[in-house]
Design an enzyme around this catalytic site. Sequence first.
Site, PDB file in Angstrom:
ATOM      1  N   ASP A 270       0.817  -1.220   0.000  1.00  0.00           N
ATOM      2  CA  ASP A 270       0.000   0.000   0.000  1.00  0.00           C
ATOM      3  C   ASP A 270       0.853   1.273   0.000  1.00  0.00           C
ATOM      4  OD1 ASP A 270      -2.387   1.398   0.008  1.00  0.00           O
ATOM      5  OD2 ASP A 270      -2.525   1.449   2.195  1.00  0.00           O
TER       6      ASP A 270
ATOM      7  N   ASN B  50     -11.063  -2.558  -4.891  1.00  0.00           N
ATOM      8  CA  ASN B  50     -10.264  -1.644  -5.701  1.00  0.00           C
ATOM      9  C   ASN B  50     -10.893  -1.330  -7.065  1.00  0.00           C
ATOM     10  OD1 ASN B  50      -7.080  -2.846  -4.373  1.00  0.00           O
ATOM     11  ND2 ASN B  50      -8.223  -0.999  -3.814  1.00  0.00           N
TER      12      ASN B  50
HETATM   13  C1  IPE Z   1      -5.455  -2.492   0.323  1.00  0.00           C
HETATM   14  O1  IPE Z   1      -5.148  -1.175   0.137  1.00  0.00           O
HETATM   15  C2  IPE Z   1      -5.418  -3.250  -0.970  1.00  0.00           C
HETATM   16  C3  IPE Z   1      -4.118  -3.384  -1.598  1.00  0.00           C
HETATM   17  C4  IPE Z   1      -2.990  -2.908  -1.172  1.00  0.00           C
HETATM   18  C5  IPE Z   1      -4.111  -4.163  -2.789  1.00  0.00           C
HETATM   19  P1  IPE Z   1      -6.270  -0.056  -0.113  1.00  0.00           P
HETATM   20  O2  IPE Z   1      -5.533   1.191  -0.403  1.00  0.00           O
HETATM   21  O3  IPE Z   1      -7.238  -0.528  -1.114  1.00  0.00           O
HETATM   22  O4  IPE Z   1      -6.991  -0.003   1.308  1.00  0.00           O
HETATM   23  P2  IPE Z   1      -7.759   1.198   2.012  1.00  0.00           P
HETATM   24  O5  IPE Z   1      -8.753   1.733   1.021  1.00  0.00           O
HETATM   25  O6  IPE Z   1      -6.748   2.223   2.398  1.00  0.00           O
HETATM   26  O7  IPE Z   1      -8.385   0.567   3.226  1.00  0.00           O
HETATM   27  C1  IPE Z   2      -1.724   0.175  -3.222  1.00  0.00           C
HETATM   28  O1  IPE Z   2      -1.478   1.521  -3.277  1.00  0.00           O
HETATM   29  C2  IPE Z   2      -2.045  -0.422  -4.566  1.00  0.00           C
HETATM   30  C3  IPE Z   2      -3.430  -0.870  -4.692  1.00  0.00           C
HETATM   31  C4  IPE Z   2      -4.367  -0.752  -3.789  1.00  0.00           C
HETATM   32  C5  IPE Z   2      -3.807  -1.500  -5.935  1.00  0.00           C
HETATM   33  P1  IPE Z   2      -2.652   2.585  -3.302  1.00  0.00           P
HETATM   34  O2  IPE Z   2      -3.016   2.837  -4.718  1.00  0.00           O
HETATM   35  O3  IPE Z   2      -3.775   2.182  -2.417  1.00  0.00           O
HETATM   36  O4  IPE Z   2      -1.916   3.853  -2.709  1.00  0.00           O
HETATM   37  P2  IPE Z   2      -2.499   4.901  -1.698  1.00  0.00           P
HETATM   38  O5  IPE Z   2      -2.975   4.155  -0.495  1.00  0.00           O
HETATM   39  O6  IPE Z   2      -3.629   5.611  -2.413  1.00  0.00           O
HETATM   40  O7  IPE Z   2      -1.357   5.805  -1.396  1.00  0.00           O
HETATM   41 MG    MG Z   3      -4.082   2.476  -0.443  1.00  0.00          MG
END
Ligand code: IPE
Ligand code: IPE
Ligand code: MG
Length: 246
Positions: A22, A70
Amino acid sequence: MAGDNHAVAGAALPRHIAIIMDGNGRWATKRGLPRTAGHKVGAETFRTIAYYCKDLGIKYLTVYAFSTENWKRSADEVGVIMALMQRYLLELMELMARDHFRIHFSGDLTALSPNLQKLAQKADEIARSLPDDYCMVNACVNYGGRDEILRAARKYAADCVQGTRTPQDLDDNLFSSYMDSAGIPDPELIIRPSGEIRLSNFLLWQCAYSEFYFTDVLWPDFTPAEIDRAIAAYGQRRRRFGGVTQ
Ligand code: IPE
Ligand code: IPE
Ligand code: MG
């Protein structure tokens, strides 16, 4: 390099590490770049960390790449993430035999592109022919902990209707064998970078007695040294599983 690192030397090594990859979006936004630029660098980080964990002797590495939630993101962002997953997992699949990996997919793959579904199927076929002690990379794609439990429950219920199982048969081990993670031991250590202190629907069944390690580092900035720190912290934990420390 891996293996001779002082931070991990002598520390109890988890058999299975799981990572919520993340922070890609924030990494990019901080630099005035589109979020997709963060996903590109994050994909490179995945490769570096997978090889590092394997070299350390970690037997199972589960990575959360795309959640069932997602899909709420823009089509552009989802498209870039899917293309990156395809590219990096295909690369790893082609190198599985040479570099001693096995790839497995967790999640509801039916919603993925035919190409990704084919890749997952082929990866499983190749992995089955490889030695059990090769490091397994378990890629969670269109994965949700609740969805995994629901799909397992549905399969079990269907077997009961068929008459091959009864409700009374069901116990921890049998239910685990209906999960996407069948045959994979529960993760001893779950790592979440990016500063968020939550699971976001990751491994809800498997995390019952996992140790958690949270860090503010964003995934694209995550390095092997972070893995060492997480393992060192894990080495300090006293795992009791409901009992008492002797
Ligand atoms: C969790 O991260 C999913 C992945 C890293 C694939 P998210 O960015 O989707 O989670 P939230 O929305 O912060 O809870
Ligand atoms: C994790 O990074 C990747 C996925 C969830 C696919 P994010 O895209 O959630 O990155 P942040 O949390 O918005 O910084
Ligand atoms: Mg994220």
